[in-house]
Design a protein around this motif. Structure first.
Motif, PDB file in Angstrom:
ATOM      1  N   THR A 139      78.752  61.382   8.002  1.00 30.85           N
ATOM      2  CA  THR A 139      79.610  62.570   8.066  1.00 30.85           C
ATOM      3  C   THR A 139      79.544  63.209   9.451  1.00 30.85           C
ATOM      4  N   ASP A 140      78.330  63.315  10.003  1.00 30.07           N
ATOM      5  CA  ASP A 140      78.170  63.869  11.352  1.00 30.07           C
ATOM      6  C   ASP A 140      78.917  63.018  12.369  1.00 30.07           C
ATOM      7  N   MET A 141      78.795  61.699  12.240  1.00 27.13           N
ATOM      8  CA  MET A 141      79.435  60.806  13.199  1.00 27.13           C
ATOM      9  C   MET A 141      80.946  60.873  13.114  1.00 27.13           C
TER      10      MET A 141
ATOM     11  N   ASN B 203      79.589  52.331   6.865  1.00 26.07           N
ATOM     12  CA  ASN B 203      79.022  53.661   7.112  1.00 26.07           C
ATOM     13  C   ASN B 203      78.026  53.588   8.260  1.00 26.07           C
ATOM     14  N   PHE B 204      78.037  54.623   9.104  1.00 28.08           N
ATOM     15  CA  PHE B 204      77.218  54.608  10.309  1.00 28.08           C
ATOM     16  C   PHE B 204      76.182  55.721  10.292  1.00 28.08           C
ATOM     17  N   SER B 205      74.957  55.408  10.675  1.00 27.99           N
ATOM     18  CA  SER B 205      73.897  56.404  10.833  1.00 27.99           C
ATOM     19  C   SER B 205      73.236  56.180  12.188  1.00 27.99           C
ATOM     20  N   ASN B 206      72.622  57.244  12.714  1.00 32.93           N
ATOM     21  CA  ASN B 206      72.129  57.183  14.083  1.00 32.93           C
ATOM     22  C   ASN B 206      70.811  57.928  14.214  1.00 32.93           C
ATOM     23  N   PHE B 207      69.899  57.378  14.993  1.00 34.58           N
ATOM     24  CA  PHE B 207      68.607  58.012  15.266  1.00 34.58           C
ATOM     25  C   PHE B 207      68.436  58.105  16.776  1.00 34.58           C
ATOM     26  N   ALA B 208      67.986  59.253  17.260  1.00 36.35           N
ATOM     27  CA  ALA B 208      67.812  59.413  18.703  1.00 36.35           C
ATOM     28  C   ALA B 208      66.656  60.354  19.012  1.00 36.35           C
ATOM     29  N   VAL B 209      66.096  60.166  20.192  1.00 39.35           N
ATOM     30  CA  VAL B 209      65.097  61.086  20.735  1.00 39.35           C
ATOM     31  C   VAL B 209      65.566  61.463  22.139  1.00 39.35           C
TER      32      VAL B 209
ATOM     33  N   ASP C 164      67.045  72.234  16.092  1.00 39.14           N
ATOM     34  CA  ASP C 164      66.208  72.066  14.897  1.00 39.14           C
ATOM     35  C   ASP C 164      65.286  70.859  14.967  1.00 39.14           C
ATOM     36  N   SER C 165      65.429  70.043  16.015  1.00 33.54           N
ATOM     37  CA  SER C 165      64.685  68.793  16.079  1.00 33.54           C
ATOM     38  C   SER C 165      63.226  69.021  16.449  1.00 33.54           C
ATOM     39  N   LYS C 166      62.393  68.074  16.076  1.00 37.40           N
ATOM     40  CA  LYS C 166      60.990  68.078  16.451  1.00 37.40           C
ATOM     41  C   LYS C 166      60.778  67.003  17.516  1.00 37.40           C
ATOM     42  N   ASP C 167      60.288  67.419  18.657  1.00 32.56           N
ATOM     43  CA  ASP C 167      60.047  66.503  19.776  1.00 32.56           C
ATOM     44  C   ASP C 167      61.323  65.792  20.210  1.00 32.56           C
ATOM     45  N   GLY C 168      62.474  66.477  20.045  1.00 36.21           N
ATOM     46  CA  GLY C 168      63.735  65.896  20.478  1.00 36.21           C
ATOM     47  C   GLY C 168      64.324  64.862  19.551  1.00 36.21           C
ATOM     48  N   THR C 169      63.773  64.709  18.346  1.00 43.40           N
ATOM     49  CA  THR C 169      64.270  63.709  17.402  1.00 43.40           C
ATOM     50  C   THR C 169      65.521  64.214  16.693  1.00 43.40           C
ATOM     51  N   ILE C 170      66.569  63.403  16.711  1.00 42.52           N
ATOM     52  CA  ILE C 170      67.850  63.777  16.111  1.00 42.52           C
ATOM     53  C   ILE C 170      68.297  62.665  15.166  1.00 42.52           C
TER      54      ILE C 170
ATOM     55  N   LEU D 211      77.522  71.145  16.502  1.00 41.43           N
ATOM     56  CA  LEU D 211      76.712  70.311  15.619  1.00 41.43           C
ATOM     57  C   LEU D 211      75.520  69.732  16.367  1.00 41.43           C
ATOM     58  N   LEU D 212      75.779  69.182  17.579  1.00 41.58           N
ATOM     59  CA  LEU D 212      74.703  68.585  18.356  1.00 41.58           C
ATOM     60  C   LEU D 212      73.707  69.636  18.836  1.00 41.58           C
ATOM     61  N   GLU D 213      74.222  70.815  19.224  1.00 43.10           N
ATOM     62  CA  GLU D 213      73.336  71.896  19.648  1.00 43.10           C
ATOM     63  C   GLU D 213      72.369  72.273  18.521  1.00 43.10           C
ATOM     64  N   GLU D 214      72.916  72.390  17.304  1.00 49.43           N
ATOM     65  CA  GLU D 214      72.075  72.755  16.163  1.00 49.43           C
ATOM     66  C   GLU D 214      71.060  71.661  15.853  1.00 49.43           C
ATOM     67  N   LYS D 215      71.496  70.391  15.957  1.00 51.23           N
ATOM     68  CA  LYS D 215      70.587  69.276  15.695  1.00 51.23           C
ATOM     69  C   LYS D 215      69.436  69.281  16.700  1.00 51.23           C
ATOM     70  N   ILE D 216      69.780  69.494  17.977  1.00 53.73           N
ATOM     71  CA  ILE D 216      68.753  69.505  19.022  1.00 53.73           C
ATOM     72  C   ILE D 216      67.817  70.689  18.834  1.00 53.73           C
TER      73      ILE D 216
END
Length: 270
Positions: free
Chosen positions: A237-239, A138-144, A226-232, A219-224
């Motif tokens: 499931t998203d991946m 399973n894969f998870s991801n963190f980005a700013v 809703d993000s705080k300081d660009g944190t995604i 999906l990415l547009e909504e994540k961006i």
């Protein structure tokens, strides 16, 4: 008269001596066991690192390392993926698992390219992105990500070097160029969209099957948004949605559909 004290003393001495020897032997055995375990762990770690180097050659766009989660030490890095050591051991001992999870890494690489291209099309740049693949794959991801207004930065620099008249002229030229570019890009996008729609109709594809890149983009547009300081943060499931989009979109090549974002990184308020 018999001297019983000597006999008792010898018995106590022998008992103490035997007990001491057993304790020493036990400690030595424990020491050897720990040394053996440490040696085995070192061998496993060394084997994982060598195996990881082989995997790295197959996915050059991302950087692989071993780890047990999203590591904060990677918060200043981009596209670093930590792989659980147990998953690497499983891949080395099971050819079927090796095939399955190697493909999984390739899918993650394609998805990462797709996300990079999408964000760039919106004017965003990732200053941090790292992920984690657990022992079950399973894969998870963190980005700013940050939005760099390069056009305005350039104009601000010119404002320090040039007179107000030249700045105004630059603004007007930028507006005209941007508007012309938007018109051309919109026309091209419309033509490409019609071609894709016609192709989908001929192949009898369902509407929801041809919209995966748009779903991933949304999906990415909504994540961006809703993000705080660009944190995604993206979970497995998203991946999966993004991986499917990357596969349908030519493994991360230029994004054609997503007409709503065409020219989004061009600032017309100059």
């Amino acid at each position: 008269m018999a001297i019983t004290g000597v006999s008792n003393y010898n018995s106590v001495y022998e008992s103490t001596y035997a007990s001491s020897r057993r304790e020493v032997a036990k400690k030595e055995e424990t020491k050897q066991t720990k040394a053996t375990q440490k040696s085995a762990e070192t061998a496993k770690s060394s084997g994982n690192e060598e195996y990881l180097k082989k995997l790295q050659k197959q996915v050059p766009y991302i950087i692989l390392q071993t780890g047990y989660g999203l590591n904060t030490s990677n918060d200043s890095k981009v596209n670093v993926i930590s792989v659980n050591p147990k998953l690497l051991e499983k891949m080395q001992n099971d050819p079927q698992a090796a095939k399955e999870y190697t493909q999984r890494l390739k899918d993650v690489e394609s998805a990462t390219k797709w996300v990079d291209n999408f964000e760039k099309s919106m004017g965003y740049t990732a200053i941090c992105r790292h992920g984690y693949i657990d022992e079950n794959g399973n894969f998870s991801n963190f980005a700013v990500v940050v939005r760099k207004d390069e056009l305005n930065e350039k104009l601000r620099k010119e404002a320090q070097e040039n007179a107000e008249e030249r700045i105004e002229k630059s603004r007007e030229n930028a507006r005209e160029s941007a508007e012309q570019l938007l018109e051309k890009m919109a026309e091209k996008a419309e033509k490409n969209e019609k071609k894709q729609e016609n192709a989908a109709e001929k192949k009898g594809l369902k509407e929801d099957e041809t919209a995966t890149p748009d779903k991933a983009g949304q999906l990415l547009e909504e994540k961006i948004a809703d993000s705080k300081d660009g944190t995604i943060y993206l979970d497995d499931t998203d991946m999966q949605t993004i991986i499917k989009a990357a596969q349908e979109d030519g493994a991360g090549k230029a994004i054609v559909k997503n007409h709503s974002q065409i020219g989004a990184n061009l600032d017309l308020k100059i």
